[in-house]
Design an enzyme around this catalytic site. Structure first.
Site, PDB file in Angstrom:
ATOM      1  N   HIS A  18      -2.090  -0.769  12.694  1.00 39.33           N
ATOM      2  CA  HIS A  18      -2.933  -1.662  11.877  1.00 39.33           C
ATOM      3  C   HIS A  18      -4.032  -2.292  12.737  1.00 39.33           C
ATOM      4  O   HIS A  18      -5.184  -2.395  12.332  1.00 39.33           O
ATOM      5  CB  HIS A  18      -2.095  -2.800  11.270  1.00 39.33           C
ATOM      6  CG  HIS A  18      -1.053  -2.362  10.285  1.00 39.33           C
ATOM      7  ND1 HIS A  18       0.246  -2.798  10.348  1.00 39.33           N
ATOM      8  CD2 HIS A  18      -1.114  -1.547   9.207  1.00 39.33           C
ATOM      9  CE1 HIS A  18       0.942  -2.285   9.347  1.00 39.33           C
ATOM     10  NE2 HIS A  18       0.145  -1.507   8.643  1.00 39.33           N
ATOM     11  N   LYS A  42       9.421  -6.632  -4.503  1.00 41.88           N
ATOM     12  CA  LYS A  42       9.550  -6.065  -3.159  1.00 41.88           C
ATOM     13  C   LYS A  42      10.025  -7.186  -2.250  1.00 41.88           C
ATOM     14  O   LYS A  42       9.362  -8.218  -2.147  1.00 41.88           O
ATOM     15  CB  LYS A  42       8.171  -5.596  -2.666  1.00 41.88           C
ATOM     16  CG  LYS A  42       7.961  -4.092  -2.661  1.00 41.88           C
ATOM     17  CD  LYS A  42       6.661  -3.797  -1.933  1.00 41.88           C
ATOM     18  CE  LYS A  42       6.455  -2.334  -1.641  1.00 41.88           C
ATOM     19  NZ  LYS A  42       5.189  -2.131  -0.903  1.00 41.88           N
ATOM     20  N   ARG A  96      -2.820   8.682   8.462  1.00 42.25           N
ATOM     21  CA  ARG A  96      -2.046   9.171   9.604  1.00 42.25           C
ATOM     22  C   ARG A  96      -1.776  10.662   9.527  1.00 42.25           C
ATOM     23  O   ARG A  96      -1.839  11.366  10.509  1.00 42.25           O
ATOM     24  CB  ARG A  96      -0.694   8.441   9.678  1.00 42.25           C
ATOM     25  CG  ARG A  96      -0.794   7.073  10.273  1.00 42.25           C
ATOM     26  CD  ARG A  96       0.431   6.247   9.960  1.00 42.25           C
ATOM     27  NE  ARG A  96       0.487   5.939   8.547  1.00 42.25           N
ATOM     28  CZ  ARG A  96       1.317   5.063   8.010  1.00 42.25           C
ATOM     29  NH1 ARG A  96       2.188   4.451   8.752  1.00 42.25           N
ATOM     30  NH2 ARG A  96       1.279   4.819   6.714  1.00 42.25           N
ATOM     31  N   SER A 134       5.282   0.731   9.782  1.00 42.45           N
ATOM     32  CA  SER A 134       6.072  -0.504   9.663  1.00 42.45           C
ATOM     33  C   SER A 134       7.517  -0.164   9.318  1.00 42.45           C
ATOM     34  O   SER A 134       8.452  -0.814   9.792  1.00 42.45           O
ATOM     35  CB  SER A 134       5.479  -1.416   8.587  1.00 42.45           C
ATOM     36  OG  SER A 134       4.187  -1.823   8.942  1.00 42.45           O
TER      37      SER A 134
HETATM   38  P1  ADP Z   1       1.042  -0.159   2.396  1.00 41.84           P
HETATM   39  O1  ADP Z   1       2.273  -0.825   1.903  1.00 41.84           O
HETATM   40  O2  ADP Z   1      -0.192  -0.389   1.588  1.00 41.84           O
HETATM   41  O3  ADP Z   1       1.198   1.299   2.791  1.00 41.84           O
HETATM   42  P2  ADP Z   1       0.939  -0.685   5.212  1.00 41.84           P
HETATM   43  O4  ADP Z   1       0.997  -2.039   5.812  1.00 41.84           O
HETATM   44  O5  ADP Z   1       2.071   0.245   5.498  1.00 41.84           O
HETATM   45  O6  ADP Z   1       0.739  -0.979   3.705  1.00 41.84           O
HETATM   46  O7  ADP Z   1      -0.413   0.052   5.620  1.00 41.84           O
HETATM   47  C1  ADP Z   1      -1.667  -0.486   5.322  1.00 41.84           C
HETATM   48  C2  ADP Z   1      -2.733   0.511   5.692  1.00 41.84           C
HETATM   49  O8  ADP Z   1      -2.698   0.772   7.087  1.00 41.84           O
HETATM   50  C3  ADP Z   1      -2.610   1.883   5.024  1.00 41.84           C
HETATM   51  O9  ADP Z   1      -3.926   2.379   4.778  1.00 41.84           O
HETATM   52  C4  ADP Z   1      -1.941   2.722   6.069  1.00 41.84           C
HETATM   53  O10 ADP Z   1      -2.237   4.098   5.922  1.00 41.84           O
HETATM   54  C5  ADP Z   1      -2.582   2.145   7.324  1.00 41.84           C
HETATM   55  N1  ADP Z   1      -1.740   2.372   8.492  1.00 41.84           N
HETATM   56  C6  ADP Z   1      -0.451   2.013   8.656  1.00 41.84           C
HETATM   57  N2  ADP Z   1       0.002   2.393   9.862  1.00 41.84           N
HETATM   58  C7  ADP Z   1      -1.042   3.002  10.489  1.00 41.84           C
HETATM   59  C8  ADP Z   1      -1.211   3.642  11.762  1.00 41.84           C
HETATM   60  N3  ADP Z   1      -0.206   3.751  12.611  1.00 41.84           N
HETATM   61  N4  ADP Z   1      -2.425   4.159  12.068  1.00 41.84           N
HETATM   62  C9  ADP Z   1      -3.429   4.068  11.164  1.00 41.84           C
HETATM   63  N5  ADP Z   1      -3.346   3.506   9.944  1.00 41.84           N
HETATM   64  C10 ADP Z   1      -2.162   2.982   9.606  1.00 41.84           C
END
Ligand code: ADP
Length: 167
Positions: A18, A42, A96, A134
């Site tokens: 992130h 959630k 990703r 995450s």
């Molecule tokens: P969501 O519940 O919307 O998937 P996340 O917090 O998991 O929320 O992810 C938010 C955004 O960050 C999404 O666009 C996701 O693809 C991106 N993201 C998460 N992890 C990574 C990473 N390791 N590298 C690049 N982008 C990421």
């Protein structure tokens, strides 16, 4: 014209992936609004308050260094509604792998249909971050594994407080 981007996510917890996306987005927009999803139904690991504090602490110095304004909001409805409310014309998302690609392109097309004035901008995950999620961080932390290579250090501390099992 001022360009405001909206970067939505659960950030449960904030990972280095992130942070990488935020850092790169800071160079693309005049103002970045990070939207923390707090959807009823959630149950997150970290409370919205904790997630907000962690994001604030980690991102504020990066925003200052980039000279870009960053705001944090919580939202529980449609992403496009939250983006509009934030005054954003761009949705920032990270990609990703092909799983992200399939899901994210469907979401982008749906969001563009709902809100044609908002464009989704995809940033390809940096190779060193592309395996970080995450979900995996939560699972590793729950089993007492070391997550310090995947998340900023304040997040390690917060996870230790939330999951005493973690080393
Ligand atoms: P969501 O519940 O919307 O998937 P996340 O917090 O998991 O929320 O992810 C938010 C955004 O960050 C999404 O666009 C996701 O693809 C991106 N993201 C998460 N992890 C990574 C990473 N390791 N590298 C690049 N982008 C990421």
């Amino acid at each position: 014209m001022t360009h405001t981007g909206f970067y939505p996510g659960s950030f449960d917890p904030l990972t280095n992936g992130h942070v990488d996306i935020v850092t790169r987005a800071l160079g693309l927009v005049d103002r970045l609004v990070i939207g923390i999803g707090v959807h009823a139904g959630k149950t997150p690991l970290l409370t919205a308050d904790t997630r907000r504090q962690l994001i604030e602490g980690v991102i504020a110095p990066l925003a200052k260094a980039a000279g870009t304004d960053v705001d944090l909001v919580e939202f529980d409805g449609l992403v496009v509604d939250a983006a509009r409310q934030a005054g954003a014309t761009m949705l920032i998302r990270g990609l990703r792998d092909t799983t992200d690609f399939d899901y994210e392109t469907r979401m982008a097309n749906m969001n563009h249909t709902l809100a044609p004035d908002i464009e989704t901008i995809f940033l390809a995950a940096s190779p060193a971050m592309s395996f970080i999620s995450s979900t995996l961080v939560r699972q590793i932390a729950a089993m007492g594994g070391d997550v310090s290579g995947f998340v900023p250090s304040p997040v390690v501390t917060a996870l230790k407080e939330t999951m005493p099992l973690q080393k």
